[in-house]
Design a protein around this motif. Structure first.
Motif, PDB file in Angstrom:
ATOM      1  N   LYS A 177       0.809  -1.112  -0.120  1.00 45.82           N
ATOM      2  CA  LYS A 177      -0.015   0.056   0.054  1.00 45.82           C
ATOM      3  C   LYS A 177       0.866   1.163  -0.075  1.00 45.82           C
ATOM      4  CE  LYS A 177      -3.828   2.341   2.200  1.00 45.82           C
ATOM      5  NZ  LYS A 177      -4.909   2.035   3.359  1.00 45.82           N
TER       6      LYS A 177
ATOM      7  N   TYR B 228       1.899   5.146   0.034  1.00 50.98           N
ATOM      8  CA  TYR B 228       1.584   6.532   0.547  1.00 50.98           C
ATOM      9  C   TYR B 228       2.682   7.571   0.074  1.00 50.98           C
ATOM     10  CZ  TYR B 228      -0.835   4.248   4.415  1.00 50.98           C
ATOM     11  OH  TYR B 228      -2.088   3.558   5.082  1.00 50.98           O
TER      12      TYR B 228
ATOM     13  N   VAL C  94       3.797   0.306   2.663  1.00 53.49           N
ATOM     14  CA  VAL C  94       3.328  -0.555   3.599  1.00 53.49           C
ATOM     15  C   VAL C  94       3.084  -2.052   2.971  1.00 53.49           C
ATOM     16  CG1 VAL C  94       1.746  -0.919   5.564  1.00 53.49           C
ATOM     17  CG2 VAL C  94       2.505   1.170   5.260  1.00 53.49           C
TER      18      VAL C  94
ATOM     19  N   VAL D 156      -2.953  -3.139  11.135  1.00 54.29           N
ATOM     20  CA  VAL D 156      -2.893  -2.139   9.721  1.00 54.29           C
ATOM     21  C   VAL D 156      -3.401  -1.104  10.034  1.00 54.29           C
ATOM     22  CG1 VAL D 156      -3.346  -2.371   7.286  1.00 54.29           C
ATOM     23  CG2 VAL D 156      -2.554  -4.556   8.419  1.00 54.29           C
ATOM     24  N   LYS D 157      -4.842  -0.873  10.447  1.00 56.40           N
ATOM     25  CA  LYS D 157      -5.612   0.190  10.692  1.00 56.40           C
ATOM     26  C   LYS D 157      -4.887   1.342  11.463  1.00 56.40           C
ATOM     27  CE  LYS D 157     -10.102  -2.202   9.922  1.00 56.40           C
ATOM     28  NZ  LYS D 157     -11.258  -2.269  10.606  1.00 56.40           N
ATOM     29  N   GLU D 158      -4.319   0.921  12.779  1.00 53.09           N
ATOM     30  CA  GLU D 158      -3.708   1.529  13.420  1.00 53.09           C
ATOM     31  C   GLU D 158      -2.478   2.379  12.802  1.00 53.09           C
ATOM     32  OE1 GLU D 158      -2.408   3.912  16.767  1.00 53.09           O
ATOM     33  OE2 GLU D 158      -4.337   2.945  16.344  1.00 53.09           O
ATOM     34  N   LEU D 159      -1.679   1.343  11.967  1.00 49.22           N
ATOM     35  CA  LEU D 159      -0.468   1.967  11.330  1.00 49.22           C
ATOM     36  C   LEU D 159      -0.816   2.865  10.437  1.00 49.22           C
ATOM     37  CD1 LEU D 159       2.518   1.838  10.786  1.00 49.22           C
ATOM     38  CD2 LEU D 159       2.071   0.094   9.211  1.00 49.22           C
ATOM     39  N   ASN D 160      -2.082   2.769   9.549  1.00 52.89           N
ATOM     40  CA  ASN D 160      -2.490   3.620   8.507  1.00 52.89           C
ATOM     41  C   ASN D 160      -2.780   5.019   9.246  1.00 52.89           C
ATOM     42  OD1 ASN D 160      -2.135   1.712   6.560  1.00 52.89           O
ATOM     43  ND2 ASN D 160      -4.179   0.979   6.684  1.00 52.89           N
ATOM     44  N   ARG D 161      -3.339   4.868  10.391  1.00 49.17           N
ATOM     45  CA  ARG D 161      -3.878   6.123  11.057  1.00 49.17           C
ATOM     46  C   ARG D 161      -2.652   6.906  11.451  1.00 49.17           C
ATOM     47  NH1 ARG D 161      -3.967   8.366  15.702  1.00 49.17           N
ATOM     48  NH2 ARG D 161      -2.943   6.455  16.752  1.00 49.17           N
TER      49      ARG D 161
ATOM     50  N   LEU E 140       0.585   6.683   9.827  1.00 53.02           N
ATOM     51  CA  LEU E 140       1.104   7.463   8.815  1.00 53.02           C
ATOM     52  C   LEU E 140       0.504   8.534   8.125  1.00 53.02           C
ATOM     53  CD1 LEU E 140       2.263   3.902   7.145  1.00 53.02           C
ATOM     54  CD2 LEU E 140       3.577   5.444   8.281  1.00 53.02           C
ATOM     55  N   GLU E 141      -0.807   8.536   8.110  1.00 48.06           N
ATOM     56  CA  GLU E 141      -1.720   9.746   7.732  1.00 48.06           C
ATOM     57  C   GLU E 141      -1.673  10.920   8.415  1.00 48.06           C
ATOM     58  OE1 GLU E 141      -5.706   8.037   7.508  1.00 48.06           O
ATOM     59  OE2 GLU E 141      -5.446   6.594   5.600  1.00 48.06           O
TER      60      GLU E 141
ATOM     61  N   ILE F 259       7.580  -1.548   6.355  1.00 49.12           N
ATOM     62  CA  ILE F 259       7.402  -0.126   5.953  1.00 49.12           C
ATOM     63  C   ILE F 259       8.943   0.522   5.221  1.00 49.12           C
ATOM     64  CG2 ILE F 259       7.093   2.412   6.630  1.00 49.12           C
ATOM     65  CD1 ILE F 259       5.947   1.496   9.277  1.00 49.12           C
TER      66      ILE F 259
END
Length: 524
Positions: free
Chosen positions: A198, A200, A212, A224-229, A231-232, A280
């Motif tokens: 994924k 970014y 990622v 995955v959701k926590e890492l995406n949050r 990173l964003e 990452i």
């Protein structure tokens, strides 16, 4: 409470970013080539490496132009696959093709230019980013759209053996600074259709690509959701190295321990992905981050799984002993000499007293002088050129230690202790954890000089309290010690035979918990 306060403050700042600042202002393009070229030149301040070439398609009056930056593109691709394809097609078609504007751009995109990487954009921001990324922009007169063609072709470092992670047995390939090469190295080792990448974009100005990677079906979706949050929420002008990303998304920035591991080895990343972890990758650096991370991971090496289990278990146990020596040996010496000489055997006590006779400093100052000197030599050896650095580290340590003993500044026993401590810290597979141990060593030395063994015990208790409260991407840092996952202990202090490692780590809460089908095997 102090740690949580600062973490909460940082999270609130990240969540309160102005939405208008996160969105790029889209500047539309003109329908004439000259105006678009002028805008791009003004945007870049007309640099010498900005190549602009205007041309007419065949014997028609259809005016076009290409823009790219020399050095970032593959000139052979531009000449042979773009310019030559356009001119040959136009000559063969003659004057029968009288399409213009949008129709001509679509014809070039769909029928003439057979590029595997191409897209049509309609704003200056996307054109600018594509040009700075090594692509070529093709303008056609009469349309406000631009055809972006993939022509990246800058020089890359060849794939070499990792410098920071040396092994006797194992693959010799290491990551490089090109993110596409790095993703290929991962795909070569994980040929699973569920492997995900994924993308970014990080850095307001650098706009670097971050990827990622994880295996869907194995990784915990909540991770995955926590890492995406996290990173964003990154808001940086530039992220020149993955260390910037590590410091931004870690759970506790006040902790001395690293909460994400980094590696140059594709085999280590592949193994982590198989365990349900996340990798990452950042463009421009060979160091790949792995999350989550536990304390036990820092004392493990990829070579542990390439050798037989008995040898690997002994070596791993030796690392735990080395970790204890690296943190506690100088402080134990200070405590015993200064506060508890009665705990030392009589003959050894007499020997220590004889060696310390004439030394003008207490044990703490003696230890601090030698440890600080060793740290200076270590840092000098890293910064100097490699042949000179090795000489400085070895010869400097021998000369200074011998001179200090002869001058009566330090005792011979202290030189031995400092040397053993340095050797023990060098045996750590994780450089980040070795740095943490070096910092903690000075703290325990100060506590030992005030409270003796009682201070060391209190400091050890406080250290364990911190470790059990520390998390890495929400996963307990002290797992599987605490909370205890006894099934994971087969690959912790010892490394059980491969046939017994049938389960993935429980602390990551993976979807597919089975690592292998052990039907008919020897494992239990």
């Amino acid at each position: 409470m102090f740690f949580k306060y600062f973490n909460n403050q940082r999270k609130q700042q990240n969540n309160q970013l102005n939405q208008s600042e996160q969105e790029d202002f889209k500047v539309q393009l003109f329908r004439t080539i000259d105006e678009n070229i002028e805008n791009i030149k003004k945007l870049y301040d007309s640099p010498d490496d900005l190549i602009t070439r205007k041309f007419t398609i065949g014997n028609t009056n259809q005016e076009c132009a290409i823009i790219y930056i020399a050095g970032l593109t593959n000139k052979t691709v531009i000449d042979n696959r773009i310019m030559q394809s356009i001119q040959i097609e136009s000559v063969e078609s003659g004057k029968n093709v009288e399409v213009k504007g949008d129709a001509l751009l679509n014809t070039l995109h769909e029928k003439v230019l057979h590029s595997s990487v191409s897209k049509v954009v309609n704003n200056l921001d996307e054109v600018s980013l594509a040009i700075l990324s090594g692509d070529t922009a093709l303008f056609v007169n009469g349309t406000d759209k631009v055809l972006i063609l993939g022509t990246k072709g800058w020089e890359n470092r060849s794939i070499e053996e990792p410098i920071s992670e040396g092994l006797i047995r194992g693959p010799r390939e290491g990551f490089i600074e090109n993110i596409r090469t790095n993703t290929v190295l991962v795909r070569r080792r994980v040929r699973d259709s569920n492997l995900r990448f994924k993308a970014y974009q990080v850095g307001r100005r650098s706009k670097k690509q971050l990827v990622v990677s994880y295996i869907e079906g194995i990784v915990n979706p909540d991770l995955v959701k926590e890492l995406n949050r996290r990173l964003e929420s990154i808001d940086l002008d530039d992220a020149p190295e993955s260390g910037y990303i590590e410091q931004w998304i870690e759970d506790d920035f006040l902790s001395p321990f690293p909460q994400l591991s980094h590696t140059e080895r594709p085999d280590k990343v592949a193994s982590a992905l198989d365990q349900g972890k996340i990798a990452i990758l950042l463009d421009g650096t060979p160091f790949v981050l792995i999350a989550p991370m536990t304390f036990g991971n820092t004392l493990q090496s990829p070579e542990d799984y390439y050798e037989r289990w008995i040898v690997s278990s002994l070596i791993r146990y030796l690392r735990y002993v080395a970790a204890f020596i690296a943190v506690f040996l100088p402080s134990l010496y200070i405590a015993l000499v200064s506060f508890h000489p009665g705990m030392i055997p009589s003959k050894l006590a007499f020997s220590l007293a004889a060696t310390r006779e004439g030394v003008p400093f207490p044990a703490l100052i003696e230890a601090l002088l030698m440890e600080a000197t060793m740290e200076l030599l270590r840092e000098a050896g890293i910064r100097l050129p490699k042949p000179i650095g090795q000489t400085i580290g070895i010869v400097g340590g021998l000369v200074i230690g011998e001179a200090a003993v002869r001058a009566g500044i330090v005792s011979p026993v202290m030189v031995i202790i400092v040397a053993l401590t340095a050797i023990a810290s060098f045996s750590m597979p994780s450089y980040g954890m070795a740095l943490s141990f070096r910092m903690l060593r000075f703290g325990f030395m100060l506590i030992a000089s005030v409270l003796g063994l009682y201070g060391i015990i209190l400091g050890y208790i406080a250290l364990n309290i911190h470790l059990v409260n520390l998390k890495s991407l929400g996963v307990p840092y002290s797992a599987p010690f605490a909370p205890s996952f006894y099934g994971d202990w087969k690959d912790l202090v010892i490394r059980a035979p491969i046939t017994m490692l049938t389960k993935r780590p429980k602390y990551t809460q993976t979807g597919d918990t089975e690592r292998m089908d052990n039907k008919g095997g020897n494992s239990t």
